[in-house]
Design an enzyme around this catalytic site. Structure first.
Site, PDB file in Angstrom:
ATOM      1  N   THR A   1      17.906 -13.862  46.185  1.00  0.00           N
ATOM      2  CA  THR A   1      18.817 -14.952  45.845  1.00  0.00           C
ATOM      3  C   THR A   1      19.230 -15.663  47.134  1.00  0.00           C
ATOM      4  O   THR A   1      18.904 -15.206  48.236  1.00  0.00           O
ATOM      5  CB  THR A   1      20.095 -14.440  45.143  1.00  0.00           C
ATOM      6  OG1 THR A   1      20.887 -13.707  46.092  1.00  0.00           O
ATOM      7  CG2 THR A   1      19.749 -13.531  43.963  1.00  0.00           C
TER       8      THR A   1
ATOM      9  N   ASP B   1      30.057 -22.220  36.198  1.00  0.00           N
ATOM     10  CA  ASP B   1      29.615 -22.373  37.583  1.00  0.00           C
ATOM     11  C   ASP B   1      30.352 -23.555  38.221  1.00  0.00           C
ATOM     12  O   ASP B   1      30.517 -24.598  37.586  1.00  0.00           O
ATOM     13  CB  ASP B   1      28.111 -22.613  37.663  1.00  0.00           C
ATOM     14  CG  ASP B   1      27.526 -22.244  39.014  1.00  0.00           C
ATOM     15  OD1 ASP B   1      27.014 -21.126  39.156  1.00  0.00           O
ATOM     16  OD2 ASP B   1      27.611 -23.083  39.929  1.00  0.00           O
TER      17      ASP B   1
ATOM     18  N   TYR C   1      32.526  -9.256  52.666  1.00  0.00           N
ATOM     19  CA  TYR C   1      31.761  -9.124  51.423  1.00  0.00           C
ATOM     20  C   TYR C   1      31.707  -7.664  50.963  1.00  0.00           C
ATOM     21  O   TYR C   1      31.903  -7.352  49.788  1.00  0.00           O
ATOM     22  CB  TYR C   1      30.354  -9.676  51.668  1.00  0.00           C
ATOM     23  CG  TYR C   1      29.386  -9.549  50.526  1.00  0.00           C
ATOM     24  CD1 TYR C   1      29.462 -10.396  49.423  1.00  0.00           C
ATOM     25  CD2 TYR C   1      28.358  -8.612  50.566  1.00  0.00           C
ATOM     26  CE1 TYR C   1      28.548 -10.298  48.381  1.00  0.00           C
ATOM     27  CE2 TYR C   1      27.433  -8.516  49.540  1.00  0.00           C
ATOM     28  CZ  TYR C   1      27.536  -9.355  48.447  1.00  0.00           C
ATOM     29  OH  TYR C   1      26.621  -9.252  47.429  1.00  0.00           O
TER      30      TYR C   1
ATOM     31  N   LYS D   1      33.160  -6.130  47.469  1.00  0.00           N
ATOM     32  CA  LYS D   1      32.254  -5.492  46.510  1.00  0.00           C
ATOM     33  C   LYS D   1      32.632  -4.032  46.264  1.00  0.00           C
ATOM     34  O   LYS D   1      32.425  -3.511  45.152  1.00  0.00           O
ATOM     35  CB  LYS D   1      30.811  -5.607  47.001  1.00  0.00           C
ATOM     36  CG  LYS D   1      30.239  -7.019  46.937  1.00  0.00           C
ATOM     37  CD  LYS D   1      30.256  -7.563  45.503  1.00  0.00           C
ATOM     38  CE  LYS D   1      29.457  -8.836  45.367  1.00  0.00           C
ATOM     39  NZ  LYS D   1      29.520  -9.398  43.993  1.00  0.00           N
TER      40      LYS D   1
ATOM     41  N   ASP E   1      37.277 -22.580  38.209  1.00  0.00           N
ATOM     42  CA  ASP E   1      37.256 -21.648  39.336  1.00  0.00           C
ATOM     43  C   ASP E   1      37.695 -20.277  38.832  1.00  0.00           C
ATOM     44  O   ASP E   1      38.834 -20.093  38.419  1.00  0.00           O
ATOM     45  CB  ASP E   1      38.210 -22.157  40.420  1.00  0.00           C
ATOM     46  CG  ASP E   1      38.302 -21.248  41.623  1.00  0.00           C
ATOM     47  OD1 ASP E   1      37.658 -20.167  41.632  1.00  0.00           O
ATOM     48  OD2 ASP E   1      39.039 -21.594  42.571  1.00  0.00           O
TER      49      ASP E   1
ATOM     50  N   LEU F   1      20.948 -14.964  40.154  1.00  0.00           N
ATOM     51  CA  LEU F   1      21.115 -13.907  39.168  1.00  0.00           C
ATOM     52  C   LEU F   1      21.849 -14.398  37.926  1.00  0.00           C
ATOM     53  O   LEU F   1      21.474 -14.071  36.799  1.00  0.00           O
ATOM     54  CB  LEU F   1      21.874 -12.733  39.783  1.00  0.00           C
ATOM     55  CG  LEU F   1      21.083 -11.840  40.736  1.00  0.00           C
ATOM     56  CD1 LEU F   1      22.041 -10.941  41.521  1.00  0.00           C
ATOM     57  CD2 LEU F   1      20.072 -11.003  39.980  1.00  0.00           C
TER      58      LEU F   1
ATOM     59  N   ASN G   1      29.850 -12.513  37.848  1.00  0.00           N
ATOM     60  CA  ASN G   1      28.725 -12.610  38.775  1.00  0.00           C
ATOM     61  C   ASN G   1      28.987 -13.573  39.937  1.00  0.00           C
ATOM     62  O   ASN G   1      28.357 -13.457  40.980  1.00  0.00           O
ATOM     63  CB  ASN G   1      27.477 -13.060  37.996  1.00  0.00           C
ATOM     64  CG  ASN G   1      26.344 -13.493  38.881  1.00  0.00           C
ATOM     65  OD1 ASN G   1      25.618 -12.679  39.424  1.00  0.00           O
ATOM     66  ND2 ASN G   1      26.176 -14.812  39.043  1.00  0.00           N
TER      67      ASN G   1
END
Length: 298
Positions: A202, A35, A168, A172, A70, A16, A97
């Protein structure tokens, strides 16, 4: 003619994030491609994916720089914001993201698996947001016009829950709430803050949506990651200034406004409840309220 927007996209080396970075560049933005180049579980680092995306952008005439900090490190996040300002003179949009998964049932998740996932997702949103917000506050206090945008990345797992993804899902869900808080706090500085809950193919979703992952032989691929990016580009652009504190699920060609926690039915005794009477009151509230949507995987 207005200056091109300067956009940071975290986790932009693949998936993404890559599509977001490319879409912003196609819309004329200057992009900081952030990244670490980590594996799906967060292990290892490589600058190759970020550099490949930056080269793609430059190949069609766009402008991009690479940042390998990071995002869940407070000082690293500060350097990321500084990178945008030093490379392009300012920062207009932050797209949070970056993330990875270490899926495990709650009865078997380790402390490290819990901490690492919550760190990269939740702190990895909070740290860049904190430093970008401070930058925009200083610009606003100096009398400069600010029309800044933040687009966070939540998930259906955070909104509804997902079996085997407690770490996770919790992170989120925290991102969705952080979005609402940041929108309220930063409005005075000319900053909007929204979130998306993407449904797309993904590395992170292959195990969760295995039955939805097949690429169609022909026609519209509803699970392609590139479908999500136009919504992110619009939310991160100048036209979205009237939208803030909202979460949108984006799947294929569908965009859904997600409505979160809100007050439902209420009963007030006007005094302390006797324990034996609580059950009947709760049952009455449940009868009046809406049934929750099912957790993914149930």
């Amino acid at each position: 003619m207005s200056e091109p927007r300067v956009v940071i996209v975290t986790g932009a080396g693949r998936g993404l994030g890559r599509q977001h970075a490319l879409e912003f560049a196609r819309q004329g933005a200057r992009v900081v491609v952030n990244d670490l180049g980590a594996a799906l579980d967060g292990a290892g680092t490589s600058q190759a994916p970020a550099h490949a995306v930056a080269e793609e952008i430059r190949a069609f005439g766009g402008e991009a720089v690479v940042n390998g900090d990071d995002v869940a490190d407070w000082e690293g996040a500060r350097r990321l914001v500084a990178c945008a300002v030093e490379a392009f003179g300012r920062l207009d949009t932050l797209v949070n993201n970056a993330g990875f998964v270490r899926d495990r049932m709650l009865v078997s998740v380790s402390e490290a698996e819990w901490d690492d996932v919550v760190r990269v997702h939740l702190k990895g949103h909070a740290a860049p947001l904190r430093h970008a917000a401070a930058y925009w506050r200083d610009r606003a206090k100096a009398g400069e016009p600010v029309a800044a945008r933040v687009v966070n990345t939540s998930s259906g797992a955070g909104l509804l829950g997902s079996i085997g993804q407690g770490n996770y899902s919790a992170a989120k869900a925290g991102i969705a709430t952080l979005t609402v808080v940041a929108a309220a706090e930063l409005a005075r500085y000319g900053v909007t803050v929204n979130a998306i809950a993407p449904v797309a193919r993904t590395r992170m979703t292959e195990g969760v949506f295995a039955d939805m992952m097949a690429t169609p032989a022909a026609g519209f691929d509803a699970m392609a990651a590139e479908n999500v990016s136009p919504v992110v580009a619009w939310l991160g652009g100048p036209a979205s200034g009237h939208v803030t504190g909202r979460v949108f699920e984006v799947e294929g060609g569908a965009v859904t406004l997600v409505e979160g926690w809100r007050h439902g039915p209420r009963v007030d005794r006007g005094e302390k409840w006797p324990v034996p009477e609580v059950g009947a009151a709760i049952d009455g509230l449940l009868a009046k309220g809406e049934a929750p949507e099912p957790v993914y995987g149930t």
